[in-house]
Design a protein around this motif. Structure first.
Motif, PDB file in Angstrom:
ATOM      1  N   GLY A 193       0.826  -1.207   0.000  1.00 45.98           N
ATOM      2  CA  GLY A 193       0.000   0.000   0.000  1.00 45.98           C
ATOM      3  C   GLY A 193       0.859   1.256   0.000  1.00 45.98           C
ATOM      4  N   MET A 194       0.219   2.391  -0.230  1.00 39.14           N
ATOM      5  CA  MET A 194       0.970   3.635  -0.338  1.00 39.14           C
ATOM      6  C   MET A 194       0.400   4.725   0.561  1.00 39.14           C
ATOM      7  N   PHE A 195       1.315   5.415   1.242  1.00 36.22           N
ATOM      8  CA  PHE A 195       1.009   6.598   2.029  1.00 36.22           C
ATOM      9  C   PHE A 195       1.491   7.788   1.211  1.00 36.22           C
ATOM     10  N   VAL A 196       0.582   8.723   0.915  1.00 37.80           N
ATOM     11  CA  VAL A 196       0.917   9.912   0.129  1.00 37.80           C
ATOM     12  C   VAL A 196       0.649  11.118   1.023  1.00 37.80           C
ATOM     13  N   ALA A 197       1.692  11.927   1.232  1.00 38.43           N
ATOM     14  CA  ALA A 197       1.551  13.078   2.132  1.00 38.43           C
ATOM     15  C   ALA A 197       2.276  14.273   1.544  1.00 38.43           C
ATOM     16  N   PHE A 198       1.748  15.453   1.809  1.00 38.36           N
ATOM     17  CA  PHE A 198       2.490  16.641   1.408  1.00 38.36           C
ATOM     18  C   PHE A 198       2.969  17.374   2.654  1.00 38.36           C
ATOM     19  N   GLN A 199       4.109  18.017   2.495  1.00 34.56           N
ATOM     20  CA  GLN A 199       4.694  18.830   3.555  1.00 34.56           C
ATOM     21  C   GLN A 199       5.361  20.026   2.885  1.00 34.56           C
ATOM     22  N   PHE A 200       5.609  21.057   3.676  1.00 35.55           N
ATOM     23  CA  PHE A 200       6.271  22.245   3.140  1.00 35.55           C
ATOM     24  C   PHE A 200       7.782  22.188   3.315  1.00 35.55           C
ATOM     25  N   SER A 201       8.279  21.111   3.903  1.00 37.02           N
ATOM     26  CA  SER A 201       9.723  20.950   4.111  1.00 37.02           C
ATOM     27  C   SER A 201      10.090  19.479   3.930  1.00 37.02           C
ATOM     28  N   LEU A 202      11.382  19.203   4.061  1.00 30.56           N
ATOM     29  CA  LEU A 202      11.880  17.830   3.964  1.00 30.56           C
ATOM     30  C   LEU A 202      12.064  17.200   5.346  1.00 30.56           C
ATOM     31  N   GLN A 203      11.526  17.830   6.367  1.00 30.83           N
ATOM     32  CA  GLN A 203      11.711  17.381   7.748  1.00 30.83           C
ATOM     33  C   GLN A 203      11.281  15.926   7.974  1.00 30.83           C
ATOM     34  N   MET A 204      10.257  15.460   7.318  1.00 33.66           N
ATOM     35  CA  MET A 204       9.735  14.104   7.537  1.00 33.66           C
ATOM     36  C   MET A 204      10.455  13.028   6.708  1.00 33.66           C
ATOM     37  N   ARG A 205      11.347  13.431   5.840  1.00 32.29           N
ATOM     38  CA  ARG A 205      11.978  12.480   4.914  1.00 32.29           C
ATOM     39  C   ARG A 205      12.664  11.320   5.633  1.00 32.29           C
ATOM     40  N   LYS A 206      13.491  11.618   6.617  1.00 34.41           N
ATOM     41  CA  LYS A 206      14.228  10.575   7.337  1.00 34.41           C
ATOM     42  C   LYS A 206      13.264   9.633   8.061  1.00 34.41           C
ATOM     43  N   GLN A 207      12.301  10.199   8.771  1.00 31.29           N
ATOM     44  CA  GLN A 207      11.347   9.387   9.518  1.00 31.29           C
ATOM     45  C   GLN A 207      10.541   8.483   8.580  1.00 31.29           C
ATOM     46  N   LEU A 208      10.114   8.995   7.456  1.00 31.77           N
ATOM     47  CA  LEU A 208       9.343   8.193   6.508  1.00 31.77           C
ATOM     48  C   LEU A 208      10.213   7.117   5.860  1.00 31.77           C
ATOM     49  N   SER A 209      11.470   7.445   5.569  1.00 29.74           N
ATOM     50  CA  SER A 209      12.390   6.469   4.983  1.00 29.74           C
ATOM     51  C   SER A 209      12.668   5.305   5.923  1.00 29.74           C
ATOM     52  N   GLU A 210      12.610   5.556   7.216  1.00 27.73           N
ATOM     53  CA  GLU A 210      12.818   4.494   8.207  1.00 27.73           C
ATOM     54  C   GLU A 210      11.602   3.573   8.311  1.00 27.73           C
ATOM     55  N   ARG A 211      10.436   4.042   7.933  1.00 25.90           N
ATOM     56  CA  ARG A 211       9.198   3.278   8.088  1.00 25.90           C
ATOM     57  C   ARG A 211       8.753   2.556   6.821  1.00 25.90           C
ATOM     58  N   PHE A 212       9.147   3.081   5.670  1.00 22.52           N
ATOM     59  CA  PHE A 212       8.642   2.546   4.405  1.00 22.52           C
ATOM     60  C   PHE A 212       9.767   1.995   3.542  1.00 22.52           C
ATOM     61  N   GLU A 213       9.413   1.012   2.719  1.00 22.28           N
ATOM     62  CA  GLU A 213      10.395   0.366   1.857  1.00 22.28           C
ATOM     63  C   GLU A 213      10.953   1.338   0.814  1.00 22.28           C
ATOM     64  N   ARG A 214      10.076   2.161   0.264  1.00 20.51           N
ATOM     65  CA  ARG A 214      10.482   3.100  -0.770  1.00 20.51           C
ATOM     66  C   ARG A 214       9.787   4.438  -0.543  1.00 20.51           C
ATOM     67  N   VAL A 215      10.572   5.518  -0.608  1.00 17.00           N
ATOM     68  CA  VAL A 215      10.022   6.868  -0.474  1.00 17.00           C
ATOM     69  C   VAL A 215      10.521   7.687  -1.656  1.00 17.00           C
ATOM     70  N   SER A 216       9.596   8.274  -2.392  1.00 15.37           N
ATOM     71  CA  SER A 216       9.977   9.168  -3.480  1.00 15.37           C
ATOM     72  C   SER A 216       9.276  10.505  -3.289  1.00 15.37           C
ATOM     73  N   LEU A 217       9.835  11.528  -3.905  1.00 13.42           N
ATOM     74  CA  LEU A 217       9.348  12.893  -3.716  1.00 13.42           C
ATOM     75  C   LEU A 217       9.012  13.565  -5.037  1.00 13.42           C
ATOM     76  N   ASP A 218       7.985  14.376  -5.001  1.00 12.16           N
ATOM     77  CA  ASP A 218       7.679  15.309  -6.081  1.00 12.16           C
ATOM     78  C   ASP A 218       7.662  16.700  -5.466  1.00 12.16           C
ATOM     79  N   PHE A 219       8.027  17.689  -6.238  1.00 12.85           N
ATOM     80  CA  PHE A 219       7.993  19.072  -5.782  1.00 12.85           C
ATOM     81  C   PHE A 219       6.900  19.798  -6.549  1.00 12.85           C
TER      82      PHE A 219
END
Length: 183
Positions: free
Chosen positions: A140-166
């Motif tokens: 399954g996929m979790f899709v979230a928007f944020q105004f910064s990259l602050q959550m990147r590390k935390q999400l990378s630790e929880r999910f197999e793959r994390v990709s970003l769009d700007f």
């Protein structure tokens, strides 16, 4: 009217709302783009606010797709219930798994989030993310928007793959995280 309501809520509780204005259509389209609407059977939206993403979710979902909208603000939630009565509603994103049971959902295919994680304590972030992990099906996929990259590390630790769009065409420009759960 929608923008005025959003601004009023923001001024009363900026930590809960997280933005001075609703998300742009560009951000909304980027948020719903990763979803395979032909196969999605169970979708959740966390922090629906005025329903910018909800409008697209309702428009794109198949009739068989069960959607649960989580919105803490009672006034905003009631407004969404009037606009989209065929969707299901719950007030607390910390109770995703109990809401799933209430609506007869085993796991979600997709969870979309407009929650302002940057404004939350680490404890609250962890509580919500633990619920998200439990609620998402394998793959399954979790899709979230944020105004910064602050959550990147935390999400990378929880999910197999994390990709970003700007998405620059938004007030403020935003990052859309696409986080895939291990199969």
């Amino acid at each position: 009217m929608e923008k005025l309501m959003f601004l009023t809520k923001f001024l009363r509780s900026p930590r809960d709302i997280g933005s001075i204005t609703p998300s742009s259509r560009f951000l909304a389209k980027a948020m719903v783009k990763p979803v395979d609407w032909n196969s999605a059977k169970h979708v959740a939206e966390l922090g629906a606010g005025t329903g910018v993403f909800t409008k697209y979710i309702d428009r794109l979902r198949s009739p068989e797709c069960k959607v649960v909208i989580f919105e803490q603000d009672r006034g905003m939630r009631q407004r969404l219930e009037r606009l989209y009565p065929e969707l299901h509603y719950h007030h607390d994103a910390c109770q995703i798994t109990s809401a799933m049971k209430q609506y007869g959902i085993n796991q979600f295919d997709y969870i979309l989030s407009g929650l302002p994680f940057t404004n939350f304590s680490q404890e609250l972030r962890d509580e919500i993310m633990n619920e998200v992990e439990k609620a998402l099906k394998p793959g399954g996929m979790f899709v979230a928007f944020q105004f910064s990259l602050q959550m990147r590390k935390q999400l990378s630790e929880r999910f197999e793959r994390v990709s970003l769009d700007f998405v620059p065409m938004n007030v403020l420009p935003a990052f859309v995280y696409r986080c895939e759960k291990a199969r």
